[in-house]
Motif scaffolding. Structure first.
Motif, PDB file in Angstrom:
ATOM      1  N   ILE A 184       0.881  -1.257   0.001  1.00  0.00           N
ATOM      2  CA  ILE A 184       0.011   0.087   0.070  1.00  0.00           C
ATOM      3  C   ILE A 184       0.891   1.275  -0.230  1.00  0.00           C
ATOM      4  N   ALA A 185       0.728   2.327  -0.882  1.00  0.00           N
ATOM      5  CA  ALA A 185       1.568   3.303  -1.101  1.00  0.00           C
ATOM      6  C   ALA A 185       1.620   3.977   0.079  1.00  0.00           C
ATOM      7  N   GLY A 186       3.104   4.436   0.544  1.00  0.00           N
ATOM      8  CA  GLY A 186       3.310   5.266   1.794  1.00  0.00           C
ATOM      9  C   GLY A 186       3.538   4.225   3.084  1.00  0.00           C
ATOM     10  N   THR A 187       3.429   2.837   3.012  1.00  0.00           N
ATOM     11  CA  THR A 187       3.586   1.940   3.947  1.00  0.00           C
ATOM     12  C   THR A 187       5.003   1.431   3.830  1.00  0.00           C
ATOM     13  N   GLU A 188       5.412   0.918   5.000  1.00  0.00           N
ATOM     14  CA  GLU A 188       6.788   0.265   4.858  1.00  0.00           C
ATOM     15  C   GLU A 188       6.907  -0.906   3.927  1.00  0.00           C
ATOM     16  N   GLY A 189       5.574  -1.487   3.786  1.00  0.00           N
ATOM     17  CA  GLY A 189       5.485  -2.740   3.039  1.00  0.00           C
ATOM     18  C   GLY A 189       5.777  -2.311   1.639  1.00  0.00           C
ATOM     19  N   ALA A 190       5.567  -1.138   1.206  1.00  0.00           N
ATOM     20  CA  ALA A 190       5.647  -0.512  -0.168  1.00  0.00           C
ATOM     21  C   ALA A 190       7.147  -0.021  -0.602  1.00  0.00           C
ATOM     22  N   GLN A 191       8.097  -0.255   0.345  1.00  0.00           N
ATOM     23  CA  GLN A 191       9.506   0.032   0.365  1.00  0.00           C
ATOM     24  C   GLN A 191      10.407  -0.705  -0.052  1.00  0.00           C
ATOM     25  N   VAL A 192      11.358  -0.450  -0.865  1.00  0.00           N
ATOM     26  CA  VAL A 192      12.545  -1.392  -1.220  1.00  0.00           C
ATOM     27  C   VAL A 192      12.911  -1.988  -0.295  1.00  0.00           C
ATOM     28  N   ILE A 193      13.431  -3.245  -0.352  1.00  0.00           N
ATOM     29  CA  ILE A 193      14.147  -3.749   0.598  1.00  0.00           C
ATOM     30  C   ILE A 193      15.481  -2.945   1.022  1.00  0.00           C
ATOM     31  N   PRO A 194      16.052  -3.139   2.237  1.00  0.00           N
ATOM     32  CA  PRO A 194      17.097  -2.271   2.507  1.00  0.00           C
ATOM     33  C   PRO A 194      18.336  -2.883   2.126  1.00  0.00           C
ATOM     34  N   GLU A 195      18.389  -4.004   1.727  1.00  0.00           N
ATOM     35  CA  GLU A 195      19.486  -4.771   1.179  1.00  0.00           C
ATOM     36  C   GLU A 195      19.826  -4.136  -0.252  1.00  0.00           C
ATOM     37  N   LEU A 196      18.808  -3.861  -0.750  1.00  0.00           N
ATOM     38  CA  LEU A 196      19.342  -3.180  -2.148  1.00  0.00           C
ATOM     39  C   LEU A 196      19.695  -1.958  -2.318  1.00  0.00           C
ATOM     40  N   LYS A 197      19.891  -1.279  -1.154  1.00  0.00           N
ATOM     41  CA  LYS A 197      20.527  -0.027  -0.985  1.00  0.00           C
ATOM     42  C   LYS A 197      20.118   1.119  -2.032  1.00  0.00           C
ATOM     43  N   LEU A 198      18.649   1.390  -2.065  1.00  0.00           N
ATOM     44  CA  LEU A 198      18.288   2.357  -3.157  1.00  0.00           C
ATOM     45  C   LEU A 198      19.029   3.611  -3.126  1.00  0.00           C
ATOM     46  N   SER A 199      19.693   4.117  -3.880  1.00  0.00           N
ATOM     47  CA  SER A 199      20.579   5.056  -4.201  1.00  0.00           C
ATOM     48  C   SER A 199      19.871   6.245  -4.766  1.00  0.00           C
ATOM     49  N   GLU A 200      20.401   7.520  -4.423  1.00  0.00           N
ATOM     50  CA  GLU A 200      19.718   8.751  -4.857  1.00  0.00           C
ATOM     51  C   GLU A 200      20.040   8.989  -6.430  1.00  0.00           C
TER      52      GLU A 200
END
Length: 182
Positions: A71-87
């Protein structure tokens, strides 16, 4: 092998798909290989684009089939931290299986000069498949990162990969092969 102006498309490597509402062991298993591929792509200047489910609660059709997830805006909709989303990475929110359906993905790829999409993520027989279909129909070459793509089951994965090869000419390559082609 040399890839012609590639970009990595990372499909639904989100908390809800890996460890949350729709989490699966096979999704967790591809995290190290996916992280390795993304790090190498970034180092080589290959664009990394996350195509992420970002559903609207109570409205989106997929929720009727799969229950509440991403669901947009929730933690479940976030990229997993292991993939290190970059700016320097790009994020394209989606509300349907395909990363292209009523999103800005096509215009982003064109502006980046991309000719080949390297598919990664979940699920080979569903969201990866539908994103690949639209990529092919829009004129992109489709390649699959076989160690960084999976499905709920081995059967689903094999069906998905076979379909991509048969219908879109998408070959599946190891990380080693892809990294050497950047």
């Amino acid at each position: 092998m040399k890839l012609d102006s590639p970009a990595i498309l990372v499909v639904d490597m989100l908390n809800d798909f890996v460890t949350g509402a729709l989490g699966c062991d096979r999704g967790r298993a591809i995290v190290p290989a996916t992280a390795q591929l993304l790090d190498a792509a970034r180092a080589a200047g290959v664009p990394v684009i996350f195509c992420n489910d970002a559903h609207i609660a109570g409205i989106d059709r997929e929720l009727k089939l799969w229950g509440d997830h991403a669901i947009a805006g929730t933690e479940g909709a976030q990229v997993i931290p292991e993939l290190k989303l970059s700016e320097k990475d790009y994020v394209v929110p989606k509300r349907r299986y395909s990363g292209f359906f009523q999103t800005d993905l096509d215009i982003l790829l064109k502006e980046l000069g991309v000719k080949t999409v390297v598919m990664t993520g979940l699920h080979a027989h569903m969201c990866v498949r539908h994103t690949s279909a639209d990529a092919y129909c829009l004129g992109y070459d489709v390649v699959v990162a076989k160690e960084a793509t999976d499905s709920f089951t081995e059967e689903d994965y094999n069906i998905g990969i076979a379909y991509l090869k048969t219908c879109y000419g998408a070959d599946a390559y190891s990380n080693e092969e892809l990294i050497s082609a950047f």
